[in-house]
Design a protein around this motif. Structure first.
Motif, PDB file in Angstrom:
ATOM      1  N   ALA A 199       1.215  -1.620   0.242  1.00  0.00           N
ATOM      2  CA  ALA A 199      -0.582  -0.335   0.120  1.00  0.00           C
ATOM      3  C   ALA A 199       0.661   1.069  -0.306  1.00  0.00           C
ATOM      4  CB  ALA A 199      -0.712   0.363   1.335  1.00  0.00           C
ATOM      5  N   ILE A 200       2.113   1.254   0.453  1.00  0.00           N
ATOM      6  CA  ILE A 200       2.860   2.639   1.018  1.00  0.00           C
ATOM      7  C   ILE A 200       3.296   2.727  -0.799  1.00  0.00           C
ATOM      8  CG2 ILE A 200       5.124   2.980   1.703  1.00  0.00           C
ATOM      9  CD1 ILE A 200       3.043   3.133   4.174  1.00  0.00           C
ATOM     10  N   VAL A 201       4.358   1.645  -1.096  1.00  0.00           N
ATOM     11  CA  VAL A 201       3.835   1.529  -2.359  1.00  0.00           C
ATOM     12  C   VAL A 201       3.302   2.636  -3.343  1.00  0.00           C
ATOM     13  CG1 VAL A 201       5.668   0.615  -4.976  1.00  0.00           C
ATOM     14  CG2 VAL A 201       6.403  -0.831  -2.713  1.00  0.00           C
ATOM     15  N   GLU A 202       2.048   1.378  -3.654  1.00  0.00           N
ATOM     16  CA  GLU A 202       1.076   2.579  -3.930  1.00  0.00           C
ATOM     17  C   GLU A 202       0.914   3.849  -3.667  1.00  0.00           C
ATOM     18  OE1 GLU A 202      -1.855  -0.874  -5.854  1.00  0.00           O
ATOM     19  OE2 GLU A 202      -1.847  -1.141  -3.421  1.00  0.00           O
ATOM     20  N   ALA A 203       1.071   4.432  -3.128  1.00  0.00           N
ATOM     21  CA  ALA A 203       0.691   5.738  -2.636  1.00  0.00           C
ATOM     22  C   ALA A 203       1.543   6.320  -3.171  1.00  0.00           C
ATOM     23  CB  ALA A 203       0.890   5.750  -0.855  1.00  0.00           C
ATOM     24  N   LEU A 204       3.230   5.619  -2.796  1.00  0.00           N
ATOM     25  CA  LEU A 204       4.451   6.798  -2.847  1.00  0.00           C
ATOM     26  C   LEU A 204       4.001   7.207  -4.348  1.00  0.00           C
ATOM     27  CD1 LEU A 204       6.916   5.097  -1.241  1.00  0.00           C
ATOM     28  CD2 LEU A 204       6.623   7.158  -1.585  1.00  0.00           C
ATOM     29  N   LEU A 205       3.548   5.613  -5.522  1.00  0.00           N
ATOM     30  CA  LEU A 205       3.889   5.737  -6.857  1.00  0.00           C
ATOM     31  C   LEU A 205       2.639   6.990  -7.824  1.00  0.00           C
ATOM     32  CD1 LEU A 205       5.236   2.567  -8.059  1.00  0.00           C
ATOM     33  CD2 LEU A 205       6.267   4.828  -8.080  1.00  0.00           C
ATOM     34  N   THR A 206       1.777   6.986  -6.837  1.00  0.00           N
ATOM     35  CA  THR A 206       0.519   7.313  -7.304  1.00  0.00           C
ATOM     36  C   THR A 206       0.890   8.833  -7.097  1.00  0.00           C
ATOM     37  OG1 THR A 206      -0.972   5.822  -6.384  1.00  0.00           O
ATOM     38  CG2 THR A 206      -1.847   8.146  -6.317  1.00  0.00           C
ATOM     39  N   VAL A 207       1.695   9.633  -5.441  1.00  0.00           N
ATOM     40  CA  VAL A 207       1.440  10.957  -5.479  1.00  0.00           C
ATOM     41  C   VAL A 207       2.931  11.455  -5.937  1.00  0.00           C
ATOM     42  CG1 VAL A 207       1.921  12.239  -3.242  1.00  0.00           C
ATOM     43  CG2 VAL A 207       0.050  10.310  -3.154  1.00  0.00           C
ATOM     44  N   TYR A 208       4.166  10.192  -5.799  1.00  0.00           N
ATOM     45  CA  TYR A 208       5.779  11.277  -6.733  1.00  0.00           C
ATOM     46  C   TYR A 208       5.461  10.684  -7.501  1.00  0.00           C
ATOM     47  CZ  TYR A 208       8.895  14.519  -4.859  1.00  0.00           C
ATOM     48  OH  TYR A 208       9.635  15.864  -4.252  1.00  0.00           O
ATOM     49  N   GLY A 209       5.185   9.245  -8.365  1.00  0.00           N
ATOM     50  CA  GLY A 209       5.535   8.661  -9.492  1.00  0.00           C
ATOM     51  C   GLY A 209       4.669   9.584 -11.038  1.00  0.00           C
ATOM     52  N   PRO A 210       5.824   8.893 -11.882  1.00  0.00           N
ATOM     53  CA  PRO A 210       5.087   9.131 -12.913  1.00  0.00           C
ATOM     54  C   PRO A 210       3.674   9.529 -13.513  1.00  0.00           C
ATOM     55  CG  PRO A 210       6.745   6.957 -13.161  1.00  0.00           C
ATOM     56  CD  PRO A 210       6.252   7.032 -11.869  1.00  0.00           C
ATOM     57  N   GLY A 211       4.294  10.649 -14.052  1.00  0.00           N
ATOM     58  CA  GLY A 211       2.099  10.699 -14.591  1.00  0.00           C
ATOM     59  C   GLY A 211       1.328  11.370 -13.440  1.00  0.00           C
TER      60      GLY A 211
ATOM     61  N   VAL B 247       2.932  -3.395  -9.261  1.00  0.00           N
ATOM     62  CA  VAL B 247       3.489  -2.586  -9.176  1.00  0.00           C
ATOM     63  C   VAL B 247       4.681  -1.230  -9.461  1.00  0.00           C
ATOM     64  CG1 VAL B 247       3.200   0.012  -7.610  1.00  0.00           C
ATOM     65  CG2 VAL B 247       1.323  -2.030  -7.346  1.00  0.00           C
ATOM     66  N   LEU B 248       4.870  -1.934  -9.437  1.00  0.00           N
ATOM     67  CA  LEU B 248       6.360  -1.819 -10.595  1.00  0.00           C
ATOM     68  C   LEU B 248       7.038  -1.665 -11.378  1.00  0.00           C
ATOM     69  CD1 LEU B 248       9.421  -2.155  -6.949  1.00  0.00           C
ATOM     70  CD2 LEU B 248       8.256  -0.261  -7.895  1.00  0.00           C
TER      71      LEU B 248
END
Length: 209
Positions: A148-160, A204-205
């Motif tokens: 859940a943390i990985v998904e949150a990080l990529l949602t807020v601070y990831g590509p796109g 996710v990655l």
């Protein structure tokens, strides 16, 4: 004539063991729908110290974890804005520690709130610092099995993400490096991450890479 109780008497009473217990109990029972009261309790504490209030009660733990239905997320954001902008190395270290603590506890809601100031284009934090914190948090989350943390990080601070249009954000290269680190970690400690969590994190990655 009985002696009246003055400020020093009150302070002395609160400094005793019983006084400390009473204060802790009263804070733990604070009605968290009173946003002003919560703000005044936490305003003068460093963000990393907020986590200590998790032990006061279930309601406080829900607040600090960022998923309490009793207090709006805007309160958490107001507390963060009161702590910044980050101007010194010590302030940056304290804030980074708070982000990593959110990863440690698996508090995705709190992490989203903590990342928001780092996405601002107004100089709340140095761009290189913000990106470095996001990269380290992504690595820690993946190696800990916190999907859940990985998904949150990529949602807020990831590509796109919105931040990627404002400043440097997590990129495909970061996802590739995290995947490789996760594979290396599995060879040395194969039982620390459950198969289900590993599959979610890899999926996710890979979607980013």
């Amino acid at each position: 004539m009985p002696r009246s109780e003055g400020p020093m008497d009150t302070e002395s009473a609160l400094s005793g063991a019983d006084g400390d217990a009473d204060v802790e109990q009263s804070i733990g029972q604070l009605p968290l729908h009173g946003a002003t009261g919560v703000f005044l309790c936490l305003r003068w504490l460093a963000p990393k110290a907020w986590w200590r209030t998790r032990a006061l009660s279930r309601s406080w733990r829900g607040l600090v974890d960022g998923d309490s239905p009793l207090v709006a997320v805007s309160l958490f954001q107001a507390l963060l804005e009161a702590q910044g902008p980050l101007r010194t190395a010590n302030e940056e270290i304290d804030f980074a520690g708070c982000v990593y603590t959110a990863v440690h506890f698996g508090s995705a809601g709190a992490l989203r709130c903590l990342l928001q100031p780092l996405t601002l284009p107004t100089g709340w934090a140095r761009e290189s610092f913000a990106l470095g914190v996001a990269r380290e948090a992504l690595l820690q989350a993946a190696l800990s099995g916190e999907s859940a943390i990985v998904e949150a990080l990529l949602t807020v601070y990831g590509p796109g993400s919105l931040v990627s249009s404002r400043r440097r954000a997590l990129a495909k290269e970061d996802a590739v490096k995290t995947l490789k680190a996760l594979q290396d970690w599995e060879r040395h400690a194969p039982d620390l991450v459950t198969p289900d969590s590993r599959q979610v994190i890899q999926r996710v990655l890979l979607a980013v890479a």
